[in-house]
Structure formats: structure tokens, C-alpha cells
Motif scaffolding. Structure first.
Motif, PDB file in Angstrom:
ATOM      1  N   THR A 406      39.226  29.959  35.892  1.00 16.29           N
ATOM      2  CA  THR A 406      39.059  28.629  36.477  1.00 16.29           C
ATOM      3  C   THR A 406      37.981  28.651  37.559  1.00 16.29           C
ATOM      4  N   LYS A 407      37.011  27.790  37.404  1.00  8.67           N
ATOM      5  CA  LYS A 407      35.927  27.706  38.377  1.00  8.67           C
ATOM      6  C   LYS A 407      36.462  27.335  39.752  1.00  8.67           C
ATOM      7  N   GLY A 408      36.020  28.066  40.771  1.00  9.72           N
ATOM      8  CA  GLY A 408      36.407  27.755  42.141  1.00  9.72           C
ATOM      9  C   GLY A 408      37.811  28.169  42.508  1.00  9.72           C
ATOM     10  N   ALA A 409      38.437  29.012  41.696  1.00 11.35           N
ATOM     11  CA  ALA A 409      39.814  29.420  41.972  1.00 11.35           C
ATOM     12  C   ALA A 409      40.032  30.844  41.487  1.00 11.35           C
ATOM     13  N   GLY A 410      41.145  31.436  41.915  1.00 12.98           N
ATOM     14  CA  GLY A 410      41.569  32.735  41.404  1.00 12.98           C
ATOM     15  C   GLY A 410      40.523  33.827  41.556  1.00 12.98           C
ATOM     16  N   GLU A 411      40.437  34.647  40.521  1.00 13.41           N
ATOM     17  CA  GLU A 411      39.557  35.814  40.561  1.00 13.41           C
ATOM     18  C   GLU A 411      38.094  35.433  40.701  1.00 13.41           C
ATOM     19  N   TRP A 412      37.684  34.370  40.028  1.00  8.19           N
ATOM     20  CA  TRP A 412      36.283  33.948  40.125  1.00  8.19           C
ATOM     21  C   TRP A 412      35.909  33.668  41.580  1.00  8.19           C
ATOM     22  N   LYS A 413      36.727  32.868  42.253  1.00 10.61           N
ATOM     23  CA  LYS A 413      36.432  32.476  43.635  1.00 10.61           C
ATOM     24  C   LYS A 413      36.529  33.676  44.575  1.00 10.61           C
ATOM     25  N   LEU A 414      37.538  34.512  44.408  1.00  6.81           N
ATOM     26  CA  LEU A 414      37.739  35.639  45.317  1.00  6.81           C
ATOM     27  C   LEU A 414      36.616  36.665  45.204  1.00  6.81           C
ATOM     28  N   LEU A 415      36.088  36.868  43.995  1.00  8.02           N
ATOM     29  CA  LEU A 415      34.974  37.800  43.857  1.00  8.02           C
ATOM     30  C   LEU A 415      33.662  37.187  44.357  1.00  8.02           C
ATOM     31  N   GLN A 416      33.541  35.869  44.284  1.00  7.17           N
ATOM     32  CA  GLN A 416      32.385  35.234  44.927  1.00  7.17           C
ATOM     33  C   GLN A 416      32.463  35.422  46.443  1.00  7.17           C
ATOM     34  N   ASP A 417      33.660  35.284  46.998  1.00  6.23           N
ATOM     35  CA  ASP A 417      33.836  35.528  48.431  1.00  6.23           C
ATOM     36  C   ASP A 417      33.515  36.985  48.768  1.00  6.23           C
ATOM     37  N   PHE A 418      33.858  37.890  47.862  1.00 11.73           N
ATOM     38  CA  PHE A 418      33.581  39.310  48.080  1.00 11.73           C
ATOM     39  C   PHE A 418      32.085  39.590  48.015  1.00 11.73           C
ATOM     40  N   LEU A 419      31.376  38.912  47.124  1.00 13.83           N
ATOM     41  CA  LEU A 419      29.924  39.041  47.085  1.00 13.83           C
ATOM     42  C   LEU A 419      29.322  38.556  48.400  1.00 13.83           C
ATOM     43  N   ARG A 420      29.864  37.468  48.925  1.00 15.00           N
ATOM     44  CA  ARG A 420      29.371  36.921  50.188  1.00 15.00           C
ATOM     45  C   ARG A 420      29.612  37.902  51.334  1.00 15.00           C
ATOM     46  N   ASP A 421      30.777  38.570  51.332  1.00 14.69           N
ATOM     47  CA  ASP A 421      31.129  39.506  52.392  1.00 14.69           C
ATOM     48  C   ASP A 421      31.971  40.642  51.804  1.00 14.69           C
ATOM     49  N   PRO A 422      31.322  41.751  51.413  1.00 14.13           N
ATOM     50  CA  PRO A 422      32.044  42.851  50.770  1.00 14.13           C
ATOM     51  C   PRO A 422      32.582  43.896  51.751  1.00 14.13           C
ATOM     52  N   SER A 423      32.776  43.501  52.994  1.00 14.66           N
ATOM     53  CA  SER A 423      33.121  44.478  54.028  1.00 14.66           C
ATOM     54  C   SER A 423      34.578  44.933  54.016  1.00 14.66           C
ATOM     55  N   ASP A 424      35.464  44.178  53.353  1.00 16.44           N
ATOM     56  CA  ASP A 424      36.888  44.516  53.416  1.00 16.44           C
ATOM     57  C   ASP A 424      37.510  44.487  52.026  1.00 16.44           C
ATOM     58  N   PRO A 425      37.307  45.556  51.228  1.00 18.05           N
ATOM     59  CA  PRO A 425      37.870  45.604  49.873  1.00 18.05           C
ATOM     60  C   PRO A 425      39.389  45.472  49.850  1.00 18.05           C
ATOM     61  N   LYS A 426      40.074  46.007  50.858  1.00 18.10           N
ATOM     62  CA  LYS A 426      41.539  45.919  50.883  1.00 18.10           C
ATOM     63  C   LYS A 426      42.001  44.467  51.011  1.00 18.10           C
ATOM     64  N   ALA A 427      41.325  43.705  51.840  1.00 19.52           N
ATOM     65  CA  ALA A 427      41.687  42.297  52.009  1.00 19.52           C
ATOM     66  C   ALA A 427      41.427  41.520  50.719  1.00 19.52           C
ATOM     67  N   THR A 428      40.314  41.829  50.045  1.00 14.59           N
ATOM     68  CA  THR A 428      40.022  41.173  48.771  1.00 14.59           C
ATOM     69  C   THR A 428      41.075  41.522  47.735  1.00 14.59           C
ATOM     70  N   ALA A 429      41.483  42.781  47.694  1.00 15.54           N
ATOM     71  CA  ALA A 429      42.531  43.204  46.759  1.00 15.54           C
ATOM     72  C   ALA A 429      43.841  42.463  47.034  1.00 15.54           C
ATOM     73  N   ALA A 430      44.169  42.293  48.316  1.00 14.44           N
ATOM     74  CA  ALA A 430      45.394  41.563  48.671  1.00 14.44           C
ATOM     75  C   ALA A 430      45.309  40.109  48.225  1.00 14.44           C
ATOM     76  N   GLY A 431      44.143  39.499  48.390  1.00  8.96           N
ATOM     77  CA  GLY A 431      43.956  38.124  47.939  1.00  8.96           C
ATOM     78  C   GLY A 431      44.058  37.997  46.429  1.00  8.96           C
ATOM     79  N   LEU A 432      43.506  38.973  45.721  1.00 10.01           N
ATOM     80  CA  LEU A 432      43.596  38.980  44.269  1.00 10.01           C
ATOM     81  C   LEU A 432      45.045  39.109  43.807  1.00 10.01           C
ATOM     82  N   GLU A 433      45.809  39.974  44.476  1.00 17.54           N
ATOM     83  CA  GLU A 433      47.212  40.147  44.106  1.00 17.54           C
ATOM     84  C   GLU A 433      48.014  38.874  44.348  1.00 17.54           C
ATOM     85  N   ALA A 434      47.776  38.210  45.465  1.00 16.36           N
ATOM     86  CA  ALA A 434      48.498  36.968  45.749  1.00 16.36           C
ATOM     87  C   ALA A 434      48.203  35.901  44.699  1.00 16.36           C
ATOM     88  N   ALA A 435      46.924  35.781  44.326  1.00 15.26           N
ATOM     89  CA  ALA A 435      46.539  34.784  43.322  1.00 15.26           C
ATOM     90  C   ALA A 435      47.085  35.149  41.941  1.00 15.26           C
TER      91      ALA A 435
END
Length: 442
Positions: A406-435
Motif C-alpha cells: 500500500t502506497k504511503g503505508a506499512g513497509e513501503w512508507k517505513l523504508l522510505q523513512d529509512f532512506l530519508r534517515d538510516p541512522s537507527d536500524p533498530k527503530a525501523t525494525a520496531a516500526g516494521l514489526e508494529a505495522a
């Protein structure tokens, strides 16, 4: 060779029984003529995501089916939100007869809603004869085969400008670290290393999946795809960390992270193969070749080529695939004709029509590779077929659409946020798990 010949004859026999074909040659693609016209007066409506050249080339397949059977066909482009469009058509009493489903997760949702008709015996026999078991697995829900994979994508290809790599004095790499090192050398020669299509979140999931499959291995890949493994697992954090090395390196991405987030997939190909190149390489599936050729006039194999996505941290080189599965809807008005269409699509003959048109790979192992129009496409097709059951389907396409599609949601959105700021992989992983947890519960 004898085994292949026997299998081909068996599939041709099935085709003859299904479609009234009078002959089936062994020396090349079978012609579309010789049908019994038994479906004259019927119309099959097919819905799918394809548009532009893909829709045009699939129409050639439908025309070959019409010539054989007498049925008329109508293709309806759904855009990316297949499940929403098809659901609304079913509710409105205007269901298509066949849907080309681009995601395993959506196919599963359709089956669980009771929308799908199991594949016919003839189609199942063709799948057994012509496909590796993995395609049967991905087309099945709870042991029942609903989906026929007609068009596949090889999503483990990195496309490059031979001139750019030659100017930098680098050769196609075989490991991920070598690829980043080669990227720095390309950057030093005056071009950015990679063009990244961050505006389209699905391209970022493909980056992650190739790294994860190679680095973590197929068992963990399968577990994560089914959400038997949490996204907070150390293997996910490790893969995100590896991907982050690329995302945060200003030398490697054309225009940096901000420009990448404003670059869609066709734009990413243009940055490498367009009239004013900005980068030497672009990662995505075999369909890059179609854009490079059709939109920018590149000759595939000469001024546009690929190397396999390289192995990561000593793992095996990944083979990630995607594909579009044909399914028959129970609510369609022409189920007989729809069933016959799938019986046709399961044959090497149908695959050959699009293969000759270009911009296509088939998982059908009995399609003659000579049907493809160039050596590069033949190489990608052979790589996909030779991988057999080691192929892993695009992970995001296996997930519920709310998480993986889904555009703008879930994994697509979270990895776009990670591209914007890849400084905290653990936080991105936590966001992916929640979604993911929310989507899989739903």
C-alpha cells in the motif's frame, strides 16, 4: 533432453485437449492458429495492473487466445490497488472473469474471501508439467491451487551502463562489498554510482529482500515472509544496517537521499540510460530492460546490461522473483471461457507470444528460450528457470496488502523513512514489526 521432450509433448497434448489444437511442434514456439472456435460469442473480461507497453503486449496474448477459441476479450487496468478495485467490482455485480493478481498476499486474501475458483484439472496438469514446484506453492492457499503464474519478474538484477563501468575501469562485482567499492570508483569518475527510485516504496522493499535472502538465508526469509519471525529479529536489523550503508553514502546515490525520494521507477532508469546520465547503475528487476529499450532507445546487451545481485556477507547470491498469477473469479459471468483462458496461459505457446513481443519473463520451464528477442533476456530467463525451487517470491508481495503493498503505508512508507534517515536500524525494525503485527492480525 528426452525427459524435456516427453514433458513438452505431454503439455502439448493437454493443450490440444483443452483448446482443440491440431498440432504441436517440437522445434520452436507453437503457432496460435488451429483452434476450434468453440467460445464464439463469449467475452472474457480480464483485470490486471498492467498499462502501457505491458498491457499492449498482453493484448497480443489475448488476441492469440481469441484466434484459437473465438472468444472476445476485454482487458481492464486496475492500477496498483487491485484488491480494492476488484472488491468494488464484485460488490457492484460487475466482477471480471479473470484477474492477474500481482501479490501472493492478495491472492490469499481473495481465496479466504471465497472469491476464487480452483484451477481446472487441465491447468493443474500443465502446471505440473511446465513449472517448478515453488510456483505451485505460491499459487496455492491451504493446499488448493488457485493461481497460475503467467508473467514473472527476476528481481535480482543490477542494471548498468557498460560505458560508465568501462570509463571507471571496474568490472561487474560478485559481492555486495565489491559492489559498493565499485560504486565509489564510478563516483570518482564523475557519475553517481546508483540511481534509487525512493518515491516508489516497492523498490526499497526489493533492495531489502535481496540483502536479507543472501545474508540471512532462505529459512529465515520464509519465516519473516510468513511473520513467523518478528521484524525486530537481529537478522532484520543486520540487513537494514547493510542497506543503510548504501543509503547514507552521499557518493553512491544520484542526487542524495532527498532526490532519491523524489525519483520514481521510470525516472531511476532514465538517470542511467536516458540522454543525460547521472548514474552508472540502477538496481531493479528484469523489467528495467524494457524501459531502457522502449523509452530511451538502448540496445540491450550493448549499451545496457546487468549483473546478478551480488552475494552479501558470504551468503548465496539471491534469486528473488515476483509475478502475476491468473485467477478465475466465482462471480464472473463467463467461467467456462475464463477457465479455457487459464488453460491456454499455462502453455509454452501462450508464453511465447509475449516473449517474442519483449518485456516479459516466463516461469514456464518448457518455453523455448529462443522465443526471447535478445541474449540478455534469454540469460535472465534461464537464470530464473534454472534457480528452480530456490527462487523466493518477493516478500512484500506475500504480506497482507496493508503491510506490503500500500502506497504511503506499512513497509513501503517505513523504508522510505529509512532512506530519508538510516541512522537507527533498530527503530525501523520496531516500526516494521508494529505495522506487520497489525496487518497480519487484520
Amino acid at each position: 533432453m528426452m525427459r524435456r521432450r516427453t514433458t513438452l509433448l505431454a503439455s502439448c497434448t493437454a493443450l490440444a485437449l483443452a483448446l482443440g489444437a491440431t498440432a504441436c511442434g517440437g522445434g520452436g514456439p507453437v503457432t496460435a492458429g488451429g483452434g476450434d472456435k468453440a467460445l464464439s460469442g463469449q467475452t472474457v473480461t480480464v483485470a490486471g495492473v498492467w498499462s502501457g507497453s505491458e498491457q499492449k503486449n498482453f493484448q497480443k496474448v489475448l488476441e492469440a487466445f481469441s484466434e484459437k477459441t473465438g472468444a472476445k476479450t476485454q482487458f481492464v487496468s486496475t492500477g496498483d490497488n487491485v484488491s480494492t478495485v476488484v472488491g468494488s467490482k464484485i460488490e457492484g455485480g460487475n466482477a471480471p472473469d479473470v484477474v492477474m493478481v500481482p501479490q501472493v498476499g492478495v491472492l490469499k486474501q481473495f481465496a479466504e474471501k471465497g472469491w476464487l475458483k480452483p484451477l481446472s484439472k487441465t491447468t493443474r496438469q500443465s502446471v505440473d508439467a511446465n513449472y517448478a514446484n515453488v510456483w505451485k506453492t505460491y499459487g496455492s492457499v491451504d493446499g488448493t491451487l488457485y493461481g497460475l503464474y503467467f508473467k514473472a519478474a527476476h528481481k535480482s538484477t543490477v542494471w548498468y551502463s557498460p560505458d560508465a563501468l568501462a570509463q571507471a575501469g571496474v568490472k561487474p562485482p560478485t559481492t555486495y562489498d565489491q559492489m559498493l567499492k565499485a560504486g565509489h570508483t564510478v563516483s570518482d569518475s564523475g557519475l553517481a554510482a546508483f540511481s534509487v527510485a525512493g518515491q516508489d516504496g516497492w523498490t526499497l522493499t526489493d533492495w531489502f529482500e535481496n540483502i536479507y535472502l543472501s545474508q540471512a538465508g532462505p529459512e529465515k526469509y520464509d519465516a519473516l515472509a510468513a511473520h513467523r519471525l518478528k521484524w525486530t529479529d537481529v537478522s532484520v536489523v543486520r540487513a537494514l544496517t547493510t542497506l543503510g550503508k548504501l543509503f547514507k553514502d552521499g557518493q553512491l546515490i544520484a542526487g542524495g537521499q532527498k532526490e532519491a525520494l523524489n525519483t520514481d521507477f521510470p525516472g531511476s532508469v532514465e538517470k542511467v540510460f536516458g540522454p543525460e546520465p547521472e548514474a552508472g547503475m540502477v538496481y531493479e528487476g528484469d523489467f528495467v530492460a524494457g524501459v531502457a529499450k522502449d523509452q530511451f532507445g538502448r540496445t540491450i546487451g550493448q549499451d545496457a546490461n546487468f549483473f546478478p545481485f551480488p552475494a552479501v556477507d558470504g551468503g548465496e547470491a539471491p534469486v528473488v522473483s515476483g509475478g502475476d498469477a491468473a485467477v478465475v473469479l466465482k462471480d464472473g459471468k463467463n467461467q467456462k471461457a475464463a477457465t479455457r483462458l487459464l488453460e491456454y496461459l499455462a502453455t509454452p505457446e501462450a508464453a511465447a507470444v509475449w516473449a517474442e513481443a519483449g518485456g516479459f519473463l516466463s516461469p514456464n520451464k518448457n518455453l523455448d528460450l529462443a522465443s526471447y528477442g535478445d541474449d540478455v533476456t534469454r540469460a535472465t530467463a534461464k537464470s530464473l528457470v534454472d534457480a528452480g525451487d530456490s527462487v523466493r517470491f518477493d516478500m512484500s508481495d506475500q504480506a497482507p496488502a496493508a503491510f506490503g503493498g500500500t502506497k504511503g503505508a506499512g513497509e513501503w512508507k517505513l523504508l522510505q523513512d529509512f532512506l530519508r534517515d538510516p541512522s537507527d536500524p533498530k527503530a525501523t525494525a520496531a516500526g516494521l514489526e508494529a505495522a506487520a503485527a497489525k496487518a497480519y492480525r487484520g
